[in-house]
Motif scaffolding. Structure first.
Motif, PDB file in Angstrom:
ATOM      1  N   SER A   1     -48.591  45.509  53.107  1.00  0.00           N
ATOM      2  CA  SER A   1     -48.948  44.738  51.909  1.00  0.00           C
ATOM      3  C   SER A   1     -49.542  43.419  52.382  1.00  0.00           C
ATOM      4  O   SER A   1     -48.976  42.749  53.246  1.00  0.00           O
ATOM      5  CB  SER A   1     -47.708  44.461  51.064  1.00  0.00           C
TER       6      SER A   1
ATOM      7  N   ARG B   1     -51.197  39.722  51.057  1.00  0.00           N
ATOM      8  CA  ARG B   1     -51.491  38.746  50.010  1.00  0.00           C
ATOM      9  C   ARG B   1     -52.449  37.727  50.611  1.00  0.00           C
ATOM     10  O   ARG B   1     -52.172  37.161  51.677  1.00  0.00           O
ATOM     11  CB  ARG B   1     -50.212  38.055  49.551  1.00  0.00           C
TER      12      ARG B   1
ATOM     13  N   HIS C   1     -57.848  33.102  46.493  1.00  0.00           N
ATOM     14  CA  HIS C   1     -58.580  34.163  45.806  1.00  0.00           C
ATOM     15  C   HIS C   1     -60.003  33.714  45.520  1.00  0.00           C
ATOM     16  O   HIS C   1     -60.423  33.560  44.390  1.00  0.00           O
ATOM     17  CB  HIS C   1     -57.830  34.593  44.539  1.00  0.00           C
TER      18      HIS C   1
ATOM     19  N   VAL D   1     -48.426  41.053  42.925  1.00  0.00           N
ATOM     20  CA  VAL D   1     -48.168  40.139  44.036  1.00  0.00           C
ATOM     21  C   VAL D   1     -48.982  40.521  45.271  1.00  0.00           C
ATOM     22  O   VAL D   1     -49.453  39.672  46.006  1.00  0.00           O
ATOM     23  CB  VAL D   1     -46.653  40.116  44.367  1.00  0.00           C
ATOM     24  N   THR D   2     -49.146  41.813  45.497  1.00  0.00           N
ATOM     25  CA  THR D   2     -49.905  42.302  46.643  1.00  0.00           C
ATOM     26  C   THR D   2     -51.376  42.428  46.261  1.00  0.00           C
ATOM     27  O   THR D   2     -51.702  43.028  45.245  1.00  0.00           O
ATOM     28  CB  THR D   2     -49.356  43.681  47.089  1.00  0.00           C
ATOM     29  N   ASP D   3     -52.237  41.863  47.089  1.00  0.00           N
ATOM     30  CA  ASP D   3     -53.671  41.969  46.840  1.00  0.00           C
ATOM     31  C   ASP D   3     -54.248  43.249  47.430  1.00  0.00           C
ATOM     32  O   ASP D   3     -55.128  43.872  46.843  1.00  0.00           O
ATOM     33  CB  ASP D   3     -54.413  40.769  47.440  1.00  0.00           C
TER      34      ASP D   3
ATOM     35  N   HIS E   1     -49.876  36.211  53.501  1.00  0.00           N
ATOM     36  CA  HIS E   1     -48.581  36.864  53.724  1.00  0.00           C
ATOM     37  C   HIS E   1     -48.810  38.360  53.939  1.00  0.00           C
ATOM     38  O   HIS E   1     -49.679  38.959  53.304  1.00  0.00           O
ATOM     39  CB  HIS E   1     -47.669  36.651  52.512  1.00  0.00           C
TER      40      HIS E   1
END
Length: 172
Positions: free
Chosen positions: A80, A82, A86, A113-115, A144
């Motif tokens: 995952s 992040r 953005h 939460v996870t991109d 992250h």
């Protein structure tokens, strides 16, 4: 066919189209003659129908499936990611870079939460650690990561969804 050129709306499929798709999902190396026989149509029709499914963006490719342990990539992980910021430029750079790395099997751009969710395969847990450090921890756009080891992977069917689904509770 590039993902952006895939149909954005469902494509009308009849019973023959669905049968051809299912046969190709079961065995992409099936001969045209066998595909025609199993679909109940003439070989020339099978060829034309298959080409039509390709032209309409329903069939997007054929591939060889490789045993990852057999080629020295027995450790799989889902990571995952992040992003720190953005920003469109950073998102585009990350989206372009990651799928080009040979260890990346799949990349999903997700919500919440996870991109991004990366599915990677490497030779060892040490190689996994080094990969995360080399490609994610040192990437200025990454804020992250969380790595999950994959113990087993079970593929779904991947074929067309039946036109009529059973009602909930029908026992199917």
């Amino acid at each position: 066919m590039a993902p952006s050129s895939f149909p954005q709306q469902p494509v009308e499929l009849d019973a023959v189209d669905r049968r051809i798709i299912q046969e190709l999902v079961n065995d992409a190396r099936i001969s045209n003659a066998m595909l025609a026989q199993r679909s109940g149509i003439a070989p020339s029709t099978a060829l034309l129908r298959t080409r039509s499914l390709i032209d309409r963006g329903v069939l997007t490719g054929y591939h060889a499936e490789v045993s990852l342990p057999a080629v020295g990539r027995s450790v799989q992980a889902l990571i995952s990611v992040r992003l720190r910021v953005h920003d469109r430029v950073e998102i585009d750079k990350f989206t372009q870079k990651m799928p080009q790395l040979p260890e990346v099997l799949s990349m999903f751009h997700t919500s919440g939460v996870t991109d991004y969710l990366l599915h990677i395969a490497v030779s060892s847990t040490e190689a996994l650690r080094d990969w995360v450090l080399d490609y994610l921890a040192t990437d200025e756009s990454v804020g992250h990561t969380e790595t999950t080891l994959v113990f087993g992977h079970h593929k779904g069917l991947g074929g067309p969804i039946p036109t009529e689904l059973p009602a909930p509770g029908d026992g199917h």
